[in-house]
Every structure is written in C-alpha cells, then in structure tokens.
Motif scaffolding. Structure first.
Motif, PDB file in Angstrom:
ATOM      1  N   SER A  89     -10.595  -6.883  -7.242  1.00 40.03           N
ATOM      2  CA  SER A  89     -10.790  -5.467  -7.508  1.00 40.03           C
ATOM      3  C   SER A  89     -11.459  -5.145  -8.632  1.00 40.03           C
ATOM      4  O   SER A  89     -10.897  -4.595  -9.505  1.00 40.03           O
ATOM      5  CB  SER A  89      -9.666  -4.522  -7.007  1.00 40.03           C
ATOM      6  N   ASN A 100       0.899  -0.955  -0.027  1.00 39.87           N
ATOM      7  CA  ASN A 100       0.000   0.165  -0.096  1.00 39.87           C
ATOM      8  C   ASN A 100       0.875   1.110  -0.156  1.00 39.87           C
ATOM      9  O   ASN A 100       0.559   2.263  -0.675  1.00 39.87           O
ATOM     10  CB  ASN A 100      -0.852   0.077   1.078  1.00 39.87           C
ATOM     11  N   SER A 145      -5.345  -5.113 -13.340  1.00 37.04           N
ATOM     12  CA  SER A 145      -4.077  -4.319 -12.993  1.00 37.04           C
ATOM     13  C   SER A 145      -3.134  -3.975 -14.222  1.00 37.04           C
ATOM     14  O   SER A 145      -2.238  -2.999 -14.113  1.00 37.04           O
ATOM     15  CB  SER A 145      -3.260  -5.179 -12.096  1.00 37.04           C
ATOM     16  N   PHE A 167      -1.725  -3.017  -9.512  1.00 33.68           N
ATOM     17  CA  PHE A 167      -1.990  -3.280  -8.515  1.00 33.68           C
ATOM     18  C   PHE A 167      -3.136  -4.425  -8.451  1.00 33.68           C
ATOM     19  O   PHE A 167      -4.323  -4.105  -8.627  1.00 33.68           O
ATOM     20  CB  PHE A 167      -2.100  -2.462  -7.325  1.00 33.68           C
ATOM     21  N   ALA A 168      -2.831  -5.644  -7.804  1.00 30.97           N
ATOM     22  CA  ALA A 168      -3.627  -6.566  -7.485  1.00 30.97           C
ATOM     23  C   ALA A 168      -3.916  -6.860  -6.069  1.00 30.97           C
ATOM     24  O   ALA A 168      -2.999  -7.503  -5.712  1.00 30.97           O
ATOM     25  CB  ALA A 168      -3.723  -7.886  -8.247  1.00 30.97           C
ATOM     26  N   ALA A 169      -5.101  -6.307  -5.426  1.00 35.23           N
ATOM     27  CA  ALA A 169      -5.088  -6.796  -4.017  1.00 35.23           C
ATOM     28  C   ALA A 169      -5.410  -8.113  -3.772  1.00 35.23           C
ATOM     29  O   ALA A 169      -5.528  -8.940  -4.523  1.00 35.23           O
ATOM     30  CB  ALA A 169      -6.062  -5.711  -3.361  1.00 35.23           C
ATOM     31  N   LEU A 204     -10.181   4.778 -16.859  1.00 38.85           N
ATOM     32  CA  LEU A 204      -9.794   5.617 -15.875  1.00 38.85           C
ATOM     33  C   LEU A 204      -8.322   6.009 -16.065  1.00 38.85           C
ATOM     34  O   LEU A 204      -7.693   6.887 -15.161  1.00 38.85           O
ATOM     35  CB  LEU A 204     -10.257   5.011 -14.338  1.00 38.85           C
ATOM     36  N   TYR A 205      -7.581   4.807 -16.491  1.00 37.72           N
ATOM     37  CA  TYR A 205      -6.151   5.255 -16.850  1.00 37.72           C
ATOM     38  C   TYR A 205      -5.830   6.214 -17.976  1.00 37.72           C
ATOM     39  O   TYR A 205      -4.709   6.029 -18.514  1.00 37.72           O
ATOM     40  CB  TYR A 205      -5.665   3.675 -16.918  1.00 37.72           C
ATOM     41  N   PHE A 216      -0.904   4.480  -1.531  1.00 35.78           N
ATOM     42  CA  PHE A 216      -2.181   4.525  -0.921  1.00 35.78           C
ATOM     43  C   PHE A 216      -2.210   5.041   0.595  1.00 35.78           C
ATOM     44  O   PHE A 216      -3.298   5.609   0.948  1.00 35.78           O
ATOM     45  CB  PHE A 216      -2.982   3.230  -1.049  1.00 35.78           C
ATOM     46  N   VAL A 217      -1.329   4.632   1.095  1.00 37.05           N
ATOM     47  CA  VAL A 217      -0.843   5.182   2.664  1.00 37.05           C
ATOM     48  C   VAL A 217       0.472   5.884   2.460  1.00 37.05           C
ATOM     49  O   VAL A 217       1.280   5.563   1.662  1.00 37.05           O
ATOM     50  CB  VAL A 217      -0.878   4.050   3.591  1.00 37.05           C
ATOM     51  N   THR A 277       0.679   5.784 -10.482  1.00 39.49           N
ATOM     52  CA  THR A 277      -0.763   5.589 -10.803  1.00 39.49           C
ATOM     53  C   THR A 277      -0.595   5.001 -12.066  1.00 39.49           C
ATOM     54  O   THR A 277      -1.380   4.066 -12.398  1.00 39.49           O
ATOM     55  CB  THR A 277      -1.741   6.570 -10.774  1.00 39.49           C
ATOM     56  N   THR A 278       0.357   5.655 -13.094  1.00 37.26           N
ATOM     57  CA  THR A 278       0.247   5.092 -14.442  1.00 37.26           C
ATOM     58  C   THR A 278       1.212   4.004 -14.742  1.00 37.26           C
ATOM     59  O   THR A 278       1.143   3.235 -15.546  1.00 37.26           O
ATOM     60  CB  THR A 278       0.517   6.100 -15.400  1.00 37.26           C
ATOM     61  N   ILE A 335       2.163   1.772  -3.575  1.00 33.13           N
ATOM     62  CA  ILE A 335       1.310   2.372  -4.479  1.00 33.13           C
ATOM     63  C   ILE A 335       0.751   3.737  -4.189  1.00 33.13           C
ATOM     64  O   ILE A 335      -0.125   4.233  -4.716  1.00 33.13           O
ATOM     65  CB  ILE A 335       0.069   1.380  -4.556  1.00 33.13           C
TER      66      ILE A 335
END
Lengths: 280, 507
Positions: free
Chosen positions: A90, A51, A152, A84-86, A107-108, A56-57, A79-80, A54
């Motif tokens: 997802s 995380n 992803s 990521f596959a959690a 979205l990309y 995210f945190v 981001t580009t 990427i």
C-alpha cells in the motif's frame, strides 16, 4: 509471556457480506506489547477481522474495544494509534521510499521535522536506508514489504496490524521480515497483530496465536500452550487436525504441501519449455 | 492546508513520473491549442479545390475562371460535368462550377446561369466556400453589369443632348410651317381679290353695233381683228380664271398642310420636351447606384478579426472541458488503481481533504495550461483580454471546477481506467455535439435545444464569448453564473457520494 491486560478485545463480533456469514460471534483478546498471530485457511475471515479492527468496515453485531473504548466511537484513536499493512503493498510505486513516507507521515498530521526523524529511524530499523531515494516500483518484494511496514509505522502507532506480510516472499526474505517484525515489536514496544496461513513462521514469531476457523476463534494461546493442548509438535499438525475434525470440505494446504505443489508446477513449466527449445 | 498541498504535490509527482500520462494530459492540449492557433491565425480559406466545366468556354467563362484562380483557390478544368461532380463526391474538389456553353452577356437565347455543385455534408465548409466563390463571381458579374449599365446611361445622355439640339430645329420648322400657312393664306386671299371678269357679250353687241354702223372694209377688218383679239383674250381670261382657281385650291391645301404640320411639330416639340424632361428627371445616374439600389453592409458587432479570435472562447471551453474531465477522471482512476489508495482511507485525513487535493491538483495543472494559452492569446487579444481578465479567470475556474467534479464522479463510479476515460470522452463528445461548436443548437429540435441550452459546455462557451468578444458586464452573465454555481454544488455533492460509494466497494 503476556505483558498485560487485554489491549484489544473483540466482543461477539458478527460480520456478514450479503448473505455470507464471515465472522460469527467472534470473541478475542489481544494483549499489549505482544505479537499475536491469527491463523486460518483462506476465506476464514482473517482480513475481515483486521478490516474491522482498523474501522474500515463495521460489524453487524458486537463491538471492538481498544483500551476498553469502542473503536467505532473513538475512531480517531484507531487511525492515529494503529498502523496497517495489507496483503498487497500500500504505497505509491512512482514515489521514492522517502517520498512515500513523507506523504503518509503528512496524512498522519506529523510535522516535517517529525517525518524526517521517523523516516531516518524507520529506514535504519528496516534496513532500507540505502535505498531511500529509490522509486518504489523498482524495489524487490522484500524491500517493498519493508517499505509497506515503514509506511504503517511512520506515525509511530501503538498497534501494528499485518495482513499476511510474508506472502509471496521467498524463505530468506520471510526470515528477514520475521526478524524485522520482532525488532519492531521489541524496540518500539509495538503490539503486533499478524495474520498468515504460513504456520511455521507464525509459530516462530508470535507470542500468542489464535486459530480462526469458520468465523470464530477455535483456540487461542501461546504456541507451546496450543501444542500442549492438542498434544502435537507443530502448528501444521494442530491446524490440520482442527480442519479434519470439523470435516471441512475444502482442503487446507500447509506450507510444505504448498512448496511441494509449487516445485511440481515448476518442473512442468521447465519440461514444457525444454521440450519447445529442443524442438527448435 | 499542508495536507492538501502534500496531496497535490504527490499527484503532480505521480503524473509527471508517468511520462505517457504527462505527455497526453499536459502536453496534448497545449500542442492542440498551439496548432489551432497557428492554423487559424488567418481569416480566409486556403487551398480550396474548385472543379470547373463548360462544354464551350467563352471569353467570359475564361475570365471568370481566371478570377477564381488565386492563392485561395486551385481551379481545375474537367473534361465532363460528371467528372466535375464526381470530383466533389470523392473529395477531389470542394466545389464544382458548371458554366453554360458560350457564356456571354447580352446574347439572346443563351442562359447565363452558373451552377455550383457542393457537398453539403461538409456543413462547416460549404457556406464559407459558397460565400467566397459567389463573391468572386459576383464581383466579375458586377463589373459586366456595370459596363452594360454604363452603355445604357451613355446612350440615354446622348439621346438627351441630341433631343435638346433637335428641339430648336422643330421650333424652326414649326415657325416655317406657320409662315408657309400665312403665305398660302395670303396667296389665296390675293387670288380671291384678283378680278378676272369681263363682259364679252356687251363687247360683242358693241362690235356688232359698230359693224352695223360702218361699211368700211377696213373698219370691218379691224372689227374682225378686234373680235379675234377678244376671242383670244376671252380664252386667256378663261385660262387665268382656271389658274386662279387652282392657286386658291393649292394655297388652301398648303395652308391646311402647314396648319397640320404646325400642330404635329407642336406635338413633337412637346413630346421632345417631355422626353428631355423625363431623362433629366432621372436623378440616379451613377452606375454603382443603379447596379445596387439597396446596399447591404454587414457590420460585425465585434471588430473583424482572424479565425483564432472567434475560435478562442470555443477553444478555451473545449480545452477546459476535455482537460478537466480527462485529468480528473485519470487522476481518480489512477489513484483508485494504486495500492496506496487503501492506506489513504485509514489515515486520520478526511475524505474532503482528499477530494480537495485531487480537485486542486487538476485545477493547478489546468491553470498552468491556461497561463500558457493566455500567453499565446495575448498576442491576438491583448486589448480585449486585459479588460476582462479578472472576470474571465473567475468564470474559467468555475467552469473548470464543474468539469473537474464531473470527471471525478466518473472516475469514482467506473471500475477501470479505460472505461472511465471512455466515459469521460463520450460525455465530453456528447456535450460538444449538443453545443454551438459543430452546428448551431438552433438546428436541433426545440425540445432538445432547451436541454442543450443547460449544457455546462454551452453555458461556459456563452459566458466566455460574451466576456472575451463583447466585454459583457458581469450583470449580463447572471443566468449563466447561477446555473454554473448550481452545477458546481450539484457535482460537489455527487463527488462526495461517489467517493463514499467507492469506499464501500473497497471494503
């Protein structure tokens, strides 16, 4: 087998959630073009590490460099260029495989033609082309995982991050997925970072393995380097010895132990149902 | 822009593919509006059950009961007053009318009060029923009053005519009395003039002298006869004098009586003339004018229409509020619950795009619903809508945006879909109660009323009423417009904060 200089670097990363220290001065280098595995027991901070990667945190301390640039300062790259596959799937279960890919591709910021091209490529690569019009809800676990990876990869990332991708898959599906990940790594030259506590497949799949324990990397190297260093035959043995050595109070369950436990539980369930049925 | 469209497309697909959500969120409000439209397309009450009781039904009571019975009212006679009242309590009757025994008009010592027992807990209905039933009874009461007033008027007119006729007789009588007086006075006068004096002593002396002068027996006999004749004459004269006196007295009495009669007849004539004058001075002789000297006329400031017309702005705001709130909450919680939610965060698409996508998805669905509803409303409100459609659309979008943003805030703040939807429903219900929809906000304490007047629901309803029913100009809506824009900005900021809060929760 290293193909280049450090591609991604964790430099003294510390992450706390409240008073809980999850990552403690973590330092790690991930080379370009390889499959790097991060192993560690549950709660060791694997997911937090990803995380952080990427964006995210954010870390409490330290920095993460991607191609020598701080990812926090260069978040658009993350981001580009990262996929990521959690742990959990997802994607939208009420959309078809194709629609999911089109949605995330959009979205990309991909063009329609690019989305179509990459969708075709990915579905062939991941061998789910025949089910492209299928609603994701009705996909099997294995296909779901492939779709997740496809989502992803839709933006053709340089780095694919997979958080316990083989979790909940049966052995055959796991083998297939491992092969798929290898295929992605090889055919698209995608750097893969993968976490798992299923040590056998990590051993089989990864070029480099880092052992994460108590918030930091205990040891990192190729599987053969690690086996040689610890003078052990399997990753299971290495991991168990590390855990025992550090007198970790919680018990780490290996893949074999896990399977045995599952079989025992299955037997219990069968006996209970059998008993009930006989009664009837 | 393409990404926003992509998000809207995805949201709509997800909504449509979730059949239960689609049917509840999309078809539910449309069905509701359709049913309301069908139900309230008239302007009267229907199937009102009226319980009636009287210990003794008079003809008038039966007439009133029959008057009440029509398409609107189902009248049931009960066996006791208690049964009738209990019927209202238990919902069997909407109203109970208790008639006094032997109800009649114009009968002394009999009360003519009809008592209506109503259930005030049905505040939204009771006034309508009372109004309708009172109208029915008052129509009959007016008829009866009219008849009574007509009798009075006829009697008065007949009296006037009779008095005019008798006035000449009084004049004749008065003339006769005057003549009688004059005749009596003449009689008295003539009686007075009548001389009945005779000197009998002189005659006696003359006869005595004559008797002394003669010795003739015959002459003396003749003198005696003359003396007897004189005595008889004297007696007759005395009687005549007495009769003359009586004539004088009675003539005077007749004269006095005639004078008195003349005076009384003059007074009577004067009184008669006054009465006739008074009767003739009554200008208002029309029955209706006497029955209703002050006429009230209720002129609606908008054209008289069906319930649907009046309900339309309220219905519209209810639909906009509920659909916006629930749809936005549902979409956000649904999105949050999907496993793909996390992936959205790691794409190079900003949060604002996602917010806009969700907002526009809700707005799109709402606009589709509104088009259908306006299509339905077109039938009833064509003229009104045509002139204000543009402004109404702007305000509806503004109002809907506020409710969508509120719904999104709730969606982001609450963990589960159930609690979020419950919160949305509760909020919508709260706003509905503190509006003019169920009870006028004037019925709540002033301090709360001030707060309620800032309720977005109340503001929205006020705007739509002003626009649709009264075609108010844009300038008349300035307060509501500024307030709504203020709310829009406030909830926009809150939505962004709530989304950021959710993001932190996930991480």
């Amino acid at each position: 087998m290293r193909k280049g200089p450090p591609y991604i670097e964790f430099e003294g990363i510390t992450k706390k959630y409240g008073n809980t220290l999850v990552l403690d001065n973590l330092t790690l280098s991930i080379p370009y073009g390889e499959i790097t595995g991060i192993i560690g027991p549950s709660g060791s901070g694997k997911t937090t590490m990803l995380n952080l990667l990427i964006g995210f945190v954010k870390p409490n301390k330290g920095r993460i460099l991607f191609q020598s640039r701080n990812i926090i300062k260069d978040f658009s790259n993350v981001t580009t260029l990262f996929g990521f596959a959690a742990q959990e799937f997802s994607f939208y279960t009420d959309l078809t495989i194709e629609e999911n890919l089109a949605y995330f591709g959009n979205l990309y910021k991909l063009k329609k033609s690019e989305i179509k091209l990459r969708t075709d490529e990915l579905l062939k690569l991941l061998e789910i082309d025949y089910a492209r019009k299928t609603i994701a809800r009705s996909l099997s676990s294995g296909m779901g995982r492939r779709l997740d990876i496809a989502c992803s990869l839709i933006h053709n990332p340089k780095v694919l991050i997979l958080d316990e991708p083989t979790q909940d898959l049966d052995p055959i599906l796991r083998k297939e997925l491992v092969a798929t990940i290898r295929k992605v790594n090889k055919e698209r030259e995608t750097t893969v970072i993968i976490t798992s506590h299923l040590l056998g497949e990590i051993d089989e799949m990864c070029d480099t393995i880092g052992i994460l324990y108590k918030g930091h990397i205990v040891k990192m190297g190729t599987p053969s380097e690690l086996k040689k260093f610890y003078n052990m035959k399997t990753m299971d043995e290495i991991f168990t010895s590390i855990v025992k050595k550090s007198e970790r109070p919680t018990v780490h369950v290996t893949e074999n132990q896990f399977k045995t436990k599952i079989k025992e539980e299955e037997k219990k369930v069968i006996s209970i149902f059998g008993h009930n049925l006989n009664k009837k | 822009m393409l990404r926003i469209f992509n998000i809207i497309q995805k949201n709509l697909k997800l909504l449509i593919r979730s059949k239960a959500s689609a049917s509840i969120i999309i078809l539910g409000p449309l069905l509701l509006v359709l049913l309301v439209g069908l139900a309230f397309s008239g302007s009267s009450l229907n199937n009102i059950n009226v319980g009636v009781y009287s210990s003794s039904y008079s003809e008038l009571t039966n007439i009133l009961v029959t008057t009440m019975q029509d398409n609107q009212f189902v009248v049931t006679k009960t066996t006791s007053e208690l049964e009738c009242i209990q019927g209202v309590k238990y919902g069997k009757f909407h109203v109970c009318a208790v008639f006094p025994p032997d109800l009649s008009v114009g009968t002394a010592n009999i009360t003519s009060t009809i008592v209506f027992h109503v259930d005030y807990s049905r505040v939204n209905l009771v006034y309508s029923i009372l109004d309708t039933i009172s109208k029915k009874v008052s129509v009959k009461a007016s008829e009866l009053s009219g008849e009574l007033v007509q009798v009075l008027l006829d009697t008065l007119e007949n009296s006037r005519i009779s008095l005019i006729e008798k006035k000449d007789s009084i004049t004749e009588l008065s003339t006769s009395a005057s003549q009688t007086k004059r005749d009596a006075d003449n009689i008295v006068s003539e009686a007075n003039a009548l001389s009945l004096t005779f000197n009998i002593n002189q005659t006696e002396e003359d006869l005595n002298t004559l008797e002394n002068l003669t010795n003739s027996t015959s002459a003396l006999n003749i003198i005696d006869d003359i003396r007897e004749d004189f005595d008889a004459f004297n007696t007759g004269l005395a009687a005549s004098l007495e009769a003359k006196q009586k004539i004088k007295e009675q003539g005077t009495a007749i004269s006095d009586a005639s004078t008195a009669s003349t005076q009384k007849l003059t007074q009577l004539k004067s009184s008669t003339e006054t009465i006739i004058g008074n009767i003739e001075s009554i200008k208002i002789r029309e029955r209706e004018t006497i029955l209703n000297p002050i006429k009230t006329q209720i002129t609606p400031i908008s054209e008289k229409k069906s319930h649907w017309n009046y309900l339309f702005p309220t219905l519209l705001i209810i639909m906009v509020a509920f659909v916006s709130l629930l749809l936005a909450t549902s979409l956000v919680t649904k999105e949050k619950a999907t496993k793909a939610y996390f992936r959205n965060f790691i794409t190079p698409t900003s949060d604002i795009i996602f917010l806009l996508g969700t907002y526009l998805s809700c707005l799109f669905i709402l606009v589709v619903q509104l088009i259908i509803i306006f299509g339905q409303a077109w039938y009833f409100l064509r003229a009104e809508l045509l002139s204000v459609l543009g402004v109404v659309s702007i305000f509806i979008i503004l109002i809907a945006s506020i409710f969508i943003l509120i719904g999104m805030v709730i969606g982001y703040l609450f963990k589960s879909q159930e609690t979020a939807v419950l919160a949305s429903m509760s909020l919508a219900g709260f706003m509905l109660f503190f509006s003019n929809t169920i009870l006028p906000i004037e019925s709540i304490p002033p301090s709360l009323k001030v707060l309620a007047s800032f309720n977005p629901f109340v503001l929205g309803e006020a705007v739509l009423k002003k626009l649709i029913l009264f075609q108010a100009p844009f300038s008349a809506l300035a307060f509501e417009l500024y307030m709504l824009i203020g709310y829009l900005l406030l909830f926009l900021v809150l939505t962004i904060l709530a989304k950021e809060f959710t993001k932190r929760k996930i991480s």
